[in-house]
Design a protein around this motif. Structure first.
Motif, PDB file in Angstrom:
ATOM      1  N   GLY A 218       0.525  -1.335  -0.196  1.00  0.00           N
ATOM      2  CA  GLY A 218       0.032   0.223  -0.063  1.00  0.00           C
ATOM      3  C   GLY A 218       1.091   0.696  -0.051  1.00  0.00           C
ATOM      4  O   GLY A 218       0.106   2.105  -0.341  1.00  0.00           O
ATOM      5  N   GLY A 219       2.002   1.136   1.093  1.00  0.00           N
ATOM      6  CA  GLY A 219       2.691   2.438   0.874  1.00  0.00           C
ATOM      7  C   GLY A 219       3.578   2.781  -0.858  1.00  0.00           C
ATOM      8  O   GLY A 219       4.314   4.028  -1.013  1.00  0.00           O
ATOM      9  N   ALA A 220       3.375   1.058  -1.259  1.00  0.00           N
ATOM     10  CA  ALA A 220       4.009   1.458  -2.630  1.00  0.00           C
ATOM     11  C   ALA A 220       3.036   1.780  -3.896  1.00  0.00           C
ATOM     12  O   ALA A 220       3.669   2.353  -4.931  1.00  0.00           O
ATOM     13  N   ILE A 221       2.438   2.111  -2.987  1.00  0.00           N
ATOM     14  CA  ILE A 221       0.793   1.783  -3.960  1.00  0.00           C
ATOM     15  C   ILE A 221       0.810   1.036  -5.222  1.00  0.00           C
ATOM     16  O   ILE A 221       0.484   1.511  -6.132  1.00  0.00           O
ATOM     17  N   LYS A 222       1.167  -0.218  -4.901  1.00  0.00           N
ATOM     18  CA  LYS A 222       0.576  -1.591  -5.648  1.00  0.00           C
ATOM     19  C   LYS A 222      -0.394  -2.470  -5.099  1.00  0.00           C
ATOM     20  O   LYS A 222      -0.708  -2.421  -4.321  1.00  0.00           O
ATOM     21  N   LYS A 223      -0.982  -2.926  -6.124  1.00  0.00           N
ATOM     22  CA  LYS A 223      -2.561  -4.391  -5.755  1.00  0.00           C
ATOM     23  C   LYS A 223      -1.598  -5.415  -5.160  1.00  0.00           C
ATOM     24  O   LYS A 223      -0.513  -6.046  -5.770  1.00  0.00           O
ATOM     25  N   SER A 224      -2.548  -5.753  -3.860  1.00  0.00           N
ATOM     26  CA  SER A 224      -2.229  -7.038  -3.330  1.00  0.00           C
ATOM     27  C   SER A 224      -2.777  -7.713  -2.982  1.00  0.00           C
ATOM     28  O   SER A 224      -4.768  -7.522  -3.378  1.00  0.00           O
ATOM     29  N   VAL A 225      -3.131  -9.021  -3.125  1.00  0.00           N
ATOM     30  CA  VAL A 225      -4.055 -10.424  -2.645  1.00  0.00           C
ATOM     31  C   VAL A 225      -3.805 -11.001  -1.856  1.00  0.00           C
ATOM     32  O   VAL A 225      -2.566 -11.222  -1.522  1.00  0.00           O
ATOM     33  N   LEU A 226      -4.924 -11.032  -0.775  1.00  0.00           N
ATOM     34  CA  LEU A 226      -4.202 -11.655   0.470  1.00  0.00           C
ATOM     35  C   LEU A 226      -5.212 -12.859   1.358  1.00  0.00           C
ATOM     36  O   LEU A 226      -6.504 -12.059   1.069  1.00  0.00           O
ATOM     37  N   GLU A 227      -4.622 -13.991   1.525  1.00  0.00           N
ATOM     38  CA  GLU A 227      -5.629 -15.034   1.986  1.00  0.00           C
ATOM     39  C   GLU A 227      -5.078 -15.623   2.943  1.00  0.00           C
ATOM     40  O   GLU A 227      -3.721 -15.441   2.805  1.00  0.00           O
ATOM     41  N   LEU A 228      -5.758 -15.118   4.079  1.00  0.00           N
ATOM     42  CA  LEU A 228      -5.584 -15.175   5.232  1.00  0.00           C
ATOM     43  C   LEU A 228      -5.892 -16.508   6.645  1.00  0.00           C
ATOM     44  O   LEU A 228      -5.794 -15.982   7.840  1.00  0.00           O
ATOM     45  N   GLY A 229      -6.395 -17.133   6.010  1.00  0.00           N
ATOM     46  CA  GLY A 229      -6.854 -18.505   6.693  1.00  0.00           C
ATOM     47  C   GLY A 229      -8.081 -18.046   8.063  1.00  0.00           C
ATOM     48  O   GLY A 229      -8.866 -17.056   6.956  1.00  0.00           O
ATOM     49  N   GLY A 230      -8.374 -19.510   8.110  1.00  0.00           N
ATOM     50  CA  GLY A 230      -9.863 -19.030   8.588  1.00  0.00           C
ATOM     51  C   GLY A 230     -10.386 -19.836   9.388  1.00  0.00           C
ATOM     52  O   GLY A 230      -8.993 -21.169   9.693  1.00  0.00           O
ATOM     53  N   ASN A 231     -11.110 -20.024   9.890  1.00  0.00           N
ATOM     54  CA  ASN A 231     -11.597 -20.730  10.868  1.00  0.00           C
ATOM     55  C   ASN A 231     -13.525 -21.352  10.445  1.00  0.00           C
ATOM     56  O   ASN A 231     -13.572 -21.206  11.539  1.00  0.00           O
ATOM     57  N   ASN A 232     -13.713 -21.912   9.254  1.00  0.00           N
ATOM     58  CA  ASN A 232     -14.061 -22.304   9.115  1.00  0.00           C
ATOM     59  C   ASN A 232     -15.518 -23.508  10.231  1.00  0.00           C
ATOM     60  O   ASN A 232     -15.016 -23.752  10.296  1.00  0.00           O
ATOM     61  N   ALA A 233     -16.957 -22.462  10.032  1.00  0.00           N
ATOM     62  CA  ALA A 233     -17.964 -23.174  10.366  1.00  0.00           C
ATOM     63  C   ALA A 233     -18.192 -24.669   9.681  1.00  0.00           C
ATOM     64  O   ALA A 233     -18.342 -24.875   8.438  1.00  0.00           O
ATOM     65  N   LEU A 234     -19.074 -25.879  10.032  1.00  0.00           N
ATOM     66  CA  LEU A 234     -19.404 -27.148   9.817  1.00  0.00           C
ATOM     67  C   LEU A 234     -20.393 -27.171  10.157  1.00  0.00           C
ATOM     68  O   LEU A 234     -20.423 -27.796  11.346  1.00  0.00           O
TER      69      LEU A 234
END
Length: 450
Positions: A218-234
């Motif tokens: 963000g500081g360099a004004i560049k696009k980012s995509v993040l996938e940071l995990g989860g605690n999915n429910a069943l």
């Protein structure tokens, strides 16, 4: 020096010399040079190379699978399955990329108006160890088919896999520089992101790592995509097919020794079926074969590192101290962690609120449909949820009350090349896979002819 360790034997596998600052720059310069030519290639040319990658994966599956298992402890049958999925991804994008990136004509007052999708340049990927091939492939294949090129900072514990992936693309005939592995630790990555050659960055990993990468991008004004995990429910409702739900919930939680961002980590049961379901579920978990990851019959291997098993044990013990009950398992031996079930879990316990990255499931109950949905949404994560019921129409309506990035009905949450993958909340932002994923790292350009 980066050293890889076999988590099952505890023995050293290999050592890798880290790149110097000048060597990193040389690789980035090579990537930029490769992009100048690659962006002008046809879809047919790109597809030919990608299909060759798929062919090589299929014809050399054991070669890649054995190292994957050796470096991170994944059961060998599941390592082969991961590689098959990578080949499927290659074939999907080789076929679908022209459709996904076709210009879209829009009717306006002008003579012609359309949107085109054009490559950005060199994309940096920071990837984790739990799916050492799949995570890389779901970034690089759509990136290459879109006309971009990529550089990879892989997890240090699977550096051998990273090296073999680079060799794979070279063998498949990709031009030098289209895909390169950076043999580095985390320290130089901030500088790499800021480098003017890098045009975008994608990360799959922890929240702290994602936050750091996003801040730098963000500081360099560049696009980012993040996938940071989860605690999915069943979520299992009282009208579910219990045998089917049990089988799918066990697989959703314990596949890959529970080390998956989209694993079902919280099991929410209608109180009317708790006793019957848990009897079947516990028996099924007890039947899971655990042992040497190189054995074809092994379903539960070791965790990727001993410190990760220690972290899981700490979450379990903290929850037990708060009143959770140990239904099954709970023992740890170095990096090996028994398949574990905790019951009587409440919404304030660590195993409910945090991401339990390993073979442990937290079980709680609900009395009403409304309470079930509230419990699903009572999470700072938002990657996915699974609903089990024979009333599919009702489940589809409920799916729109869930904030997660994916809802699967009568199935575990899973990634699919044709479907967008990503989350909400601290599970990250942006999407991978499908048309949405391949467009993330393109210039979505408006062209108007008046």
């Amino acid at each position: 020096m980066i050293t890889t360790i076999n988590p099952y034997t505890g023995k050293e596998i290999a050592q890798y010399n880290e790149l110097t600052e000048s060597e990193i720059q040389q690789k980035l310069d090579r990537a930029q040079q490769a992009f100048q030519d690659w962006k002008n290639t046809s879809f047919d040319h790109r597809a030919e190379k990608v299909k060759e990658v798929a062919r090589l994966l299929k014809s050399n599956t054991d070669y890649y699978a054995q190292q994957m298992t050796e470096e991170m402890g994944k059961p060998i049958s599941q390592s082969r399955g991961e590689l098959e999925k990578c080949a499927w991804l290659c074939e999907h994008y080789a076929t679908k990329a022209p459709e996904y990136l076709a210009s879209e004509f829009i009717e306006t007052e002008h003579l012609k108006s359309y949107v085109s999708y054009e490559p950005l340049g060199v994309v940096l990927a920071v990837m984790p160890w739990n799916y050492p091939y799949w995570q890389v492939f779901r970034f690089i294949i759509p990136a290459l088919m879109a006309g971009n090129v990529g550089v990879l900072k892989h997890a240090s514990s699977v550096m051998g896999c990273a090296e073999r992936i680079e060799q794979l693309f070279t063998t498949a005939g990709f031009p030098k520089g289209c895909f390169q592995n950076l043999v580095v630790s985390s320290d130089p990555i901030e500088g790499v992101i800021k480098n003017e050659i890098i045009k975008a960055v994608t990360l799959t990993g922890s929240k702290p790592a994602g936050s750091s990468v996003a801040a730098t991008a963000g500081g360099a004004i560049k696009k980012s995509v993040l996938e940071l995990g989860g605690n999915n429910a069943l979520v299992v409702f009282k009208d579910a097919d219990l045998d089917d739900a049990v089988e799918k919930c066990v697989d959703a939680r314990y596949q890959n020794t529970g080390q998956s961002c989209i694993a079902g980590k919280r099991l929410l049961l209608d109180e009317n079926i708790e006793e019957e379901f848990m009897k079947k579920f516990t028996q099924k978990v007890q039947e899971l074969s655990a042992g040497d990851p190189m054995d074809d019959e092994t379903y539960i291997g070791v965790m990727a590192r001993e410190d990760l098993a220690e972290e899981l044990e700490e979450l379990m013990n903290d929850s037990l101290n708060q009143g959770a009950q140990l239904k099954l398992g709970g023992k740890r031996d170095k990096a090996f962690y028994e398949p574990t079930i905790l019951t009587d879990v409440t919404e304030d316990m660590p195993v409910f609120t945090e991401e339990t990255f390993g073979p442990l499931i937290a079980v709680t109950t609900f009395s009403t449909e409304e309470k079930a949905i509230d419990m699903v949404n009572n999470s700072k994560f938002g990657l996915g949820a699974s609903l089990f019921s024979t009333d599919v129409d009702r489940m589809e309506k409920l799916s729109h009350k869930i904030k997660d990035g994916a809802v699967f009905i009568n199935h575990k949450v899973a990634s699919h090349p044709a479907l967008p993958f990503g989350g909400t909340g601290i599970s990250g932002y942006g999407r991978e896979l499908s048309a949405f994923g391949i467009r993330e790292f393109t210039n979505i350009k408006t062209v108007v002819i008046a």
